[in-house]
Design an enzyme around this catalytic site. Structure first.
Site, PDB file in Angstrom:
ATOM      1  N   ASP A  43      41.172 -12.139  91.513  1.00 18.34           N
ATOM      2  CA  ASP A  43      41.009 -13.087  90.406  1.00 18.34           C
ATOM      3  C   ASP A  43      40.428 -14.414  90.871  1.00 18.34           C
ATOM      4  O   ASP A  43      40.918 -15.491  90.543  1.00 18.34           O
ATOM      5  CB  ASP A  43      42.347 -13.339  89.711  1.00 18.34           C
ATOM      6  CG  ASP A  43      43.043 -12.044  89.285  1.00 18.34           C
ATOM      7  OD1 ASP A  43      44.283 -11.962  89.424  1.00 18.34           O
ATOM      8  OD2 ASP A  43      42.342 -11.128  88.845  1.00 18.34           O
ATOM      9  N   GLU A 203      39.924 -10.013  78.937  1.00 16.21           N
ATOM     10  CA  GLU A 203      40.734 -11.019  79.641  1.00 16.21           C
ATOM     11  C   GLU A 203      39.833 -11.810  80.598  1.00 16.21           C
ATOM     12  O   GLU A 203      38.629 -11.669  80.568  1.00 16.21           O
ATOM     13  CB  GLU A 203      41.850 -10.322  80.426  1.00 16.21           C
ATOM     14  CG  GLU A 203      41.342  -9.271  81.390  1.00 16.21           C
ATOM     15  CD  GLU A 203      42.426  -8.320  81.858  1.00 16.21           C
ATOM     16  OE1 GLU A 203      43.599  -8.472  81.491  1.00 16.21           O
ATOM     17  OE2 GLU A 203      42.086  -7.396  82.620  1.00 16.21           O
TER      18      GLU A 203
HETATM   19  C1  6LW Z   1      44.978 -10.657  85.818  1.00 12.73           C
HETATM   20  C2  6LW Z   1      44.199  -9.950  84.756  1.00 12.73           C
HETATM   21  C3  6LW Z   1      44.294  -8.539  85.195  1.00 12.73           C
HETATM   22  O1  6LW Z   1      45.664 -11.752  85.339  1.00 12.73           O
HETATM   23  O2  6LW Z   1      45.234  -8.383  86.133  1.00 12.73           O
HETATM   24  O3  6LW Z   1      43.935  -6.322  84.961  1.00 12.73           O
HETATM   25  C4  6LW Z   1      45.951  -9.579  86.253  1.00 12.73           C
HETATM   26  N1  6LW Z   1      43.591  -7.606  84.766  1.00 12.73           N
HETATM   27  O4  6LW Z   1      42.862 -10.411  84.677  1.00 12.73           O
HETATM   28  C5  6LW Z   1      46.432  -9.795  87.634  1.00 12.73           C
HETATM   29  O5  6LW Z   1      45.371  -9.794  88.551  1.00 12.73           O
END
Ligand code: 6LW
Length: 537
Positions: A43, A203
């Site tokens: 991330d 996201e």
């Molecule tokens: C992160 C989100 C995700 O906050 O996993 O699967 C989480 N997507 O973007 C943790 O890395």
């Protein structure tokens, strides 16, 4: 064509090792050495001040939280500190494995750095700020907007915005609100602005204002093999956003399986460099052999161009090839990390982490100068808690970790040694125990509900060296008792049973030192004289 690129993965790893082994200023690289921050560094988010770049990554149940990396060329990164260094910033009580701190964003505005993130095991979304990213950051400013993957956007008109992947207006996707940066108060309704292109889990939003457009870039598909990066734009920050007709701009989903293949590309951030070039940092993982990875999701870099329609282009086929040839920024190499840590300073080197908030009684650099002293408590590595543990990320498929330990347990149940740990249910430990009058070395495996003692042998009094030799598919364990001249093999075990595909979660393997007491007596201290980590690839 794709398979040709992917077959060079091993070669590029070799080139990368030459590039970083030199540790001095080299001519501008033409082969991008990815991952630029290897090991569990997911991330990634990046910002720039002049020709200084700062990058942060997620840390979940580990403490301190959110490492800050600095670079002058986006390729060579130096770990300069952490955003969350105090329990008041990062309470991790009852934090499950892969709970805690999810994705962070780092941004700079009018002399102040901001890092916004989510404590999913705490009170949700908050940001901290500082004028010195290598120094102390503020106490949390909590924001009353749900969801994860928060990001901040500072508009030219002085308005400040928070974006998360939250439900709003009855819709899932990306939600926007205006905030008071000084207090974190929400100043507007929280509004749904985009749902993405139909992938699951829209996201990881980031907003950029470029040539009068508000660009909203997100991840979709989930952070595994279906991961992708998509982008939309609008003339108003509130939308409506039009989707890029060439979405996704980055994905490795559907690539044929290859040894060491890079997969899961997504969760990106883009940046305009000080020379006007554009770059993207993103997360991806390198498969160790078959469809599994154990080093965690790592930070990668790739150049970005803009097409005539004003959309960013990562590559012609949405793939970041392993041997991508690029014109880089002038390279400014950073000091290579320590191979041997002698524990001879008053503070732990930045590479070391605890599991959750450490019990101060379980570790000390002062009790015996030149040693890291661990005092086991009743918490074991098998518990989702805070054992006497100090570990560092495994950042190379091929590496050796060696530690020298003085530990003479006096009570049954006391133990100390080294561990290869993904989480409390998936770890391999080479450690010393007391059995009756005998001091023994033991190699034990924990894989889900299975616990297995694979090796046990008596040990003489005196210091012992433990060694973990890592290869992509295997961990080999050996030890050097006091008085011996050669390491003695203790066993070897597959890396796949510590992989994310088996263990689950969002983290990556740690190589660490640990001690466990028994509930009845004061723990015998475990004195770690030094710890070597030598990455080979
Ligand atoms: C992160 C989100 C995700 O906050 O996993 O699967 C989480 N997507 O973007 C943790 O890395």
């Amino acid at each position: 064509m794709k398979s040709l690129f992917l077959n060079f993965i091993f070669l590029f790893g070799f080139i990368f090792s030459i590039h970083t082994q030199q540790g001095d200023v080299v001519a501008p690289s033409t082969t991008l050495p990815n991952p630029v921050i290897p090991g569990f560094n997911p991330d990634p988010s990046v910002c720039r001040v002049g020709d200084d770049y700062y990058l942060v990554t997620s840390t979940f149940e580990y403490f301190p939280g959110v490492p800050v990396y600095h670079s002058k060329d986006l390729i060579n990164w130096e770990h300069i500190g952490y955003c969350l260094t105090r329990n008041s910033q990062l309470p991790l009580d009852n934090c499950r494995s892969s709970g805690g701190i999810y994705a962070p964003t780092i941004r700079y505005n009018k002399g102040t750095f901001y890092m916004v993130t989510t404590n999913v095991s705490g009170k949700g979304n908050f940001y901290v700020h500082t004028q010195d990213p290598a120094g102390e950051w503020s106490e949390p400013v909590w924001v009353n907007q749900g969801g994860i993957d928060p990001t901040l956007f500072f508009d030219d008109d002085g308005k400040n915005y928070l974006v998360t992947n939250a439900m709003a207006d009855g819709k899932t996707g990306i939600a926007l609100s205006e905030i008071d940066l000084a207090t974190g108060d929400i100043l507007s309704p929280i509004q749904h602005i985009w749902g993405g292109t139909g992938g699951r889990y829209p996201e990881a939003p980031h907003i950029y204002k470029i040539n009068g457009w508000y660009y909203l870039m997100i991840a979709e598909g989930g952070t595994e093999y279906g991961h992708m990066e998509t982008i939309a734009r609008s003339k108003s920050i509130w939308g409506p956003y039009e989707s890029n007709p060439d979405n996704p701009i980055l994905t490795h989903r559907g690539l044929p399986g290859q040894y060491l293949q890079v997969q899961g590309t997504g969760h990106a951030d883009i940046i305009e460099a000080h020379d006007g070039s554009w770059w993207m940092v993103f997360l991806a993982f390198r498969k160790a052999g078959g469809d599994f990875h154990h080093l965690g999701r790592e930070t990668f870099l790739t150049p970005v161009t803009w097409n005539e329609q004003g959309w960013p282009v990562v590559s012609a086929d949405d793939i970041v090839s392993p041997d991508i040839k690029v014109k880089t920024l002038p390279l400014v190499s950073v000091a290579r990390p320590l191979v041997r840590d002698e524990f001879d300073k008053s503070q732990l080197n930045l590479c070391w982490n605890f599991l959750r908030n450490p019990d101060p009684a379980t570790w000390s650099l002062a009790e015996r100068p030149g040693f890291l002293t661990l005092a086991g408590n009743s918490v074991t590595l098998d518990q989702s808690s805070s054992p006497a543990f100090v570990g560092r990320r495994q950042q190379h498929f091929n590496c050796t970790a060696t530690a020298k330990l003085e530990f003479e347990p006096s009570a049954e149940g006391e133990t100390a040694g080294i561990t290869v740990l993904m989480n409390e249910k998936h770890h391999y430990d080479l450690h010393i125990i007391r059995e009756g009058e005998k001091k023994c070395i033991t190699l034990s495996y924990r894989i889900g509900n299975l616990k297995h003692v694979a090796f046990k042998a008596p040990l003489p009094e005196g210091p012992v060296q433990f060694r973990i030799t890592a290869e992509p598919l295997w961990y080999t364990f050996s030890y050097l008792p006091a008085g011996a001249s050669e390491f003695i093999p203790a066993g070897k075990m597959e890396s796949r049973y510590l992989s994310s595909e088996v263990a689950g979660g969002f983290t990556g393997v740690y190589l660490g030192m640990f001690a466990e007491g028994n509930a009845k007596s004061k723990a015998t201290p475990a004195y770690f004289d030094w710890f070597d980590y030598d990455g080979k690839d």
